[in-house]
Design a protein around this motif. Structure first.
Motif, PDB file in Angstrom:
ATOM      1  N   LYS A  55       0.739  -1.132  -0.010  1.00  0.00           N
ATOM      2  CA  LYS A  55      -0.197  -0.139  -0.174  1.00  0.00           C
ATOM      3  C   LYS A  55       0.896   1.245   0.234  1.00  0.00           C
ATOM      4  CE  LYS A  55      -3.063  -2.415   2.997  1.00  0.00           C
ATOM      5  NZ  LYS A  55      -3.862  -2.471   4.276  1.00  0.00           N
ATOM      6  N   GLY A  56       1.889   1.195   0.982  1.00  0.00           N
ATOM      7  CA  GLY A  56       2.808   2.422   0.991  1.00  0.00           C
ATOM      8  C   GLY A  56       3.529   2.592  -0.226  1.00  0.00           C
ATOM      9  N   THR A  57       4.020   1.470  -1.042  1.00  0.00           N
ATOM     10  CA  THR A  57       4.963   1.887  -2.209  1.00  0.00           C
ATOM     11  C   THR A  57       4.203   2.065  -3.339  1.00  0.00           C
ATOM     12  OG1 THR A  57       6.427  -0.040  -1.384  1.00  0.00           O
ATOM     13  CG2 THR A  57       6.673   0.446  -3.412  1.00  0.00           C
ATOM     14  N   THR A  59       1.261   3.690  -3.390  1.00  0.00           N
ATOM     15  CA  THR A  59       1.007   5.186  -2.990  1.00  0.00           C
ATOM     16  C   THR A  59       2.072   6.103  -3.318  1.00  0.00           C
ATOM     17  OG1 THR A  59      -0.767   4.490  -1.237  1.00  0.00           O
ATOM     18  CG2 THR A  59       0.104   6.762  -1.341  1.00  0.00           C
ATOM     19  N   ASP A  60       3.259   5.621  -2.787  1.00  0.00           N
ATOM     20  CA  ASP A  60       4.503   6.629  -3.129  1.00  0.00           C
ATOM     21  C   ASP A  60       4.893   6.539  -4.479  1.00  0.00           C
ATOM     22  OD1 ASP A  60       6.148   6.039   0.159  1.00  0.00           O
ATOM     23  OD2 ASP A  60       4.459   7.765  -0.425  1.00  0.00           O
ATOM     24  N   ILE A  61       4.912   5.499  -5.101  1.00  0.00           N
ATOM     25  CA  ILE A  61       5.376   5.834  -6.526  1.00  0.00           C
ATOM     26  C   ILE A  61       4.141   6.380  -7.473  1.00  0.00           C
ATOM     27  CG2 ILE A  61       6.324   4.283  -8.465  1.00  0.00           C
ATOM     28  CD1 ILE A  61       7.499   2.469  -6.554  1.00  0.00           C
TER      29      ILE A  61
ATOM     30  N   TRP B  24      13.358  11.957  -0.613  1.00  0.00           N
ATOM     31  CA  TRP B  24      12.506  11.094  -1.292  1.00  0.00           C
ATOM     32  C   TRP B  24      12.658   9.360  -1.715  1.00  0.00           C
ATOM     33  CZ3 TRP B  24       7.238  11.332  -1.838  1.00  0.00           C
ATOM     34  CH2 TRP B  24       6.629  10.327  -2.874  1.00  0.00           C
ATOM     35  N   ARG B  27      12.731   7.452   1.233  1.00  0.00           N
ATOM     36  CA  ARG B  27      11.540   7.117   1.619  1.00  0.00           C
ATOM     37  C   ARG B  27      11.267   5.827   0.818  1.00  0.00           C
ATOM     38  NH1 ARG B  27       6.325  11.073   2.022  1.00  0.00           N
ATOM     39  NH2 ARG B  27       4.716   9.622   1.413  1.00  0.00           N
ATOM     40  N   LEU B  28      11.365   5.957  -0.420  1.00  0.00           N
ATOM     41  CA  LEU B  28      10.945   4.768  -1.386  1.00  0.00           C
ATOM     42  C   LEU B  28      11.648   3.373  -0.700  1.00  0.00           C
ATOM     43  CD1 LEU B  28      10.691   5.718  -5.052  1.00  0.00           C
ATOM     44  CD2 LEU B  28       8.754   5.448  -3.361  1.00  0.00           C
ATOM     45  N   ASN B  31      10.184   2.154   2.323  1.00  0.00           N
ATOM     46  CA  ASN B  31       8.662   1.346   2.506  1.00  0.00           C
ATOM     47  C   ASN B  31       9.175  -0.089   2.275  1.00  0.00           C
ATOM     48  OD1 ASN B  31       7.429   3.639   2.493  1.00  0.00           O
ATOM     49  ND2 ASN B  31       7.068   3.876   0.225  1.00  0.00           N
ATOM     50  N   THR B  32      10.122  -0.563   1.571  1.00  0.00           N
ATOM     51  CA  THR B  32      10.364  -2.111   1.445  1.00  0.00           C
ATOM     52  C   THR B  32      11.427  -2.422   2.429  1.00  0.00           C
ATOM     53  OG1 THR B  32      11.453  -1.455  -0.638  1.00  0.00           O
ATOM     54  CG2 THR B  32       9.421  -2.415  -0.872  1.00  0.00           C
ATOM     55  N   TRP B  71       5.617   4.879   8.232  1.00  0.00           N
ATOM     56  CA  TRP B  71       4.791   5.395   7.439  1.00  0.00           C
ATOM     57  C   TRP B  71       3.537   4.308   6.809  1.00  0.00           C
ATOM     58  CZ3 TRP B  71       1.907   8.406   4.514  1.00  0.00           C
ATOM     59  CH2 TRP B  71       1.821   8.397   3.030  1.00  0.00           C
ATOM     60  N   THR B  72       4.318   3.041   6.634  1.00  0.00           N
ATOM     61  CA  THR B  72       3.493   2.329   5.974  1.00  0.00           C
ATOM     62  C   THR B  72       2.426   1.255   6.893  1.00  0.00           C
ATOM     63  OG1 THR B  72       5.159   0.444   6.167  1.00  0.00           O
ATOM     64  CG2 THR B  72       5.033   1.719   4.104  1.00  0.00           C
ATOM     65  N   TRP B  76      -4.965   2.389   6.477  1.00  0.00           N
ATOM     66  CA  TRP B  76      -4.912   3.423   5.053  1.00  0.00           C
ATOM     67  C   TRP B  76      -6.165   4.352   5.074  1.00  0.00           C
ATOM     68  CZ3 TRP B  76      -0.844   4.688   2.398  1.00  0.00           C
ATOM     69  CH2 TRP B  76       0.582   4.074   2.814  1.00  0.00           C
ATOM     70  N   TRP B  78      -8.549   4.642   3.110  1.00  0.00           N
ATOM     71  CA  TRP B  78      -9.689   3.856   2.444  1.00  0.00           C
ATOM     72  C   TRP B  78     -10.226   2.915   3.335  1.00  0.00           C
ATOM     73  CZ3 TRP B  78      -4.668   3.811   0.123  1.00  0.00           C
ATOM     74  CH2 TRP B  78      -3.982   2.756  -0.010  1.00  0.00           C
TER      75      TRP B  78
END
Lengths: 198, 89
Positions: A55-57, A59-61, B24, B27-28, B31-32, B71-72, B76, B78
């Motif tokens: 969900k995070g990735t 959203t960010d990408i 940025w 940050r990406l 996420n992983t 952050w993840t 969320w 929705w």
């Protein structure tokens, strides 16, 4: 929700106009493998992703692709400033200008208007992540092609940045795919859809 | 990787594009790789430094958990849990 920062992710400073090149580059605005496709695809796929990292990735990408859409729009805008009518006809830009003047319209290089048929949201995380990796490669190849036909150094500078980002996104999606596969039951590897089957 | 930016002599020439972009990218990556404390430390360092410049990559209230990237975390926007008022918990 989104907050907008009033600055491009990477600067676009083009001194030499070229409407013919603009007609080709516009495919990364509204074409099948362009930034609009990418952002809409990722921002739509994220809802049916079962894992927080996905969900995070996505959203960010997806958000970053909107920033790239803005960069491509800026390139088109700067390539089509101050055109004379003779230049418009000579560079084959007349067929675009009659419908859009020098506005930036989401279409492919062929002139086909943008359509959601360019993307899929299959609702299965493994399927969707495979599509995402393919999408990044298609975008990279399109940028490769733009670099083949462009001799404008200002344009090429921005295009090279965008091309690099596609490669990085491909990497991130690859990591996500591995992550999702690791979390699945190894006995039901292809049968289970963790977004739907429990 | 952790010490590269600490030892860089060119920091003053990092203009308005380079630091937000580096942030940025981190940050990406985070996420992983939520438990990569080295990257997390560098991310927070960039955010503290560029706070006044409205850096798009920096998330507010990101210092809650010092040892991982949060952050993840769910929920969320929705999802139903995210839309219940706080007093209803």
């Amino acid at each position: 929700m989104w907050i907008y920062q009033k600055q491009l992710q990477y600067p676009v400073r083009i001194t030499q106009t070229n409407p013919r090149l603009a007609k080709a580059i516009i495919t990364q605005y509204g074409g099948p493998d362009g930034e609009l496709s990418a952002s809409l695809r990722y921002l739509s796929q994220r809802y049916s992703m079962p894992y927080a990292e996905a969900k995070g990735t996505l959203t960010d990408i997806g958000t970053e692709e909107l920033a790239h859409l803005e960069m491509v729009g800026s390139i088109i805008y700067q390539l089509t400033r101050d055109l004379s009518p003779e230049e418009v006809v000579a560079k084959g830009f007349d067929t675009y200008l009659v419908d859009h003047t020098t506005g930036v319209y989401p279409q492919a290089a062929s002139g086909a208007p943008y359509t959601a048929a360019y993307i899929q949201v299959k609702g299965d995380p493994i399927t969707d992540l495979h599509e995402d990796m393919a999408a990044e490669m298609k975008a990279k190849t399109t940028y490769d092609n733009i670099l083949r036909i462009s001799d404008n150094p200002d344009v090429n500078d921005a295009i090279r940045f965008l091309r690099q980002r596609e490669i990085v996104h491909y990497q991130r999606f690859g990591e996500l795919l591995r992550l999702v596969q690791d979390k699945l039951d190894s006995k039901n590897f292809f049968a289970i859809n963790p977004s739907f089957d429990k | 990787m952790c010490n590269n930016c600490n030892n860089c002599n060119n920091r003053n020439n990092c203009d308005d594009y380079a630091i937000p972009f580096a942030t940025w990218e981190l940050r990406l990556y985070l996420n992983t790789h939520p438990n990569d404390t080295c990257a997390l430390e560098l991310y927070r360092k960039f955010c503290t430094e560029s706070q006044e410049k409205n850096n798009y990559a920096c998330l507010p209230n990101n210092d809650c958990n010092p040892s991982r990237w949060s952050w993840t975390d769910d929920p969320w926007p929705w999802e139903v849990q995210a839309n219940r008022p706080a007093w209803e918990e």
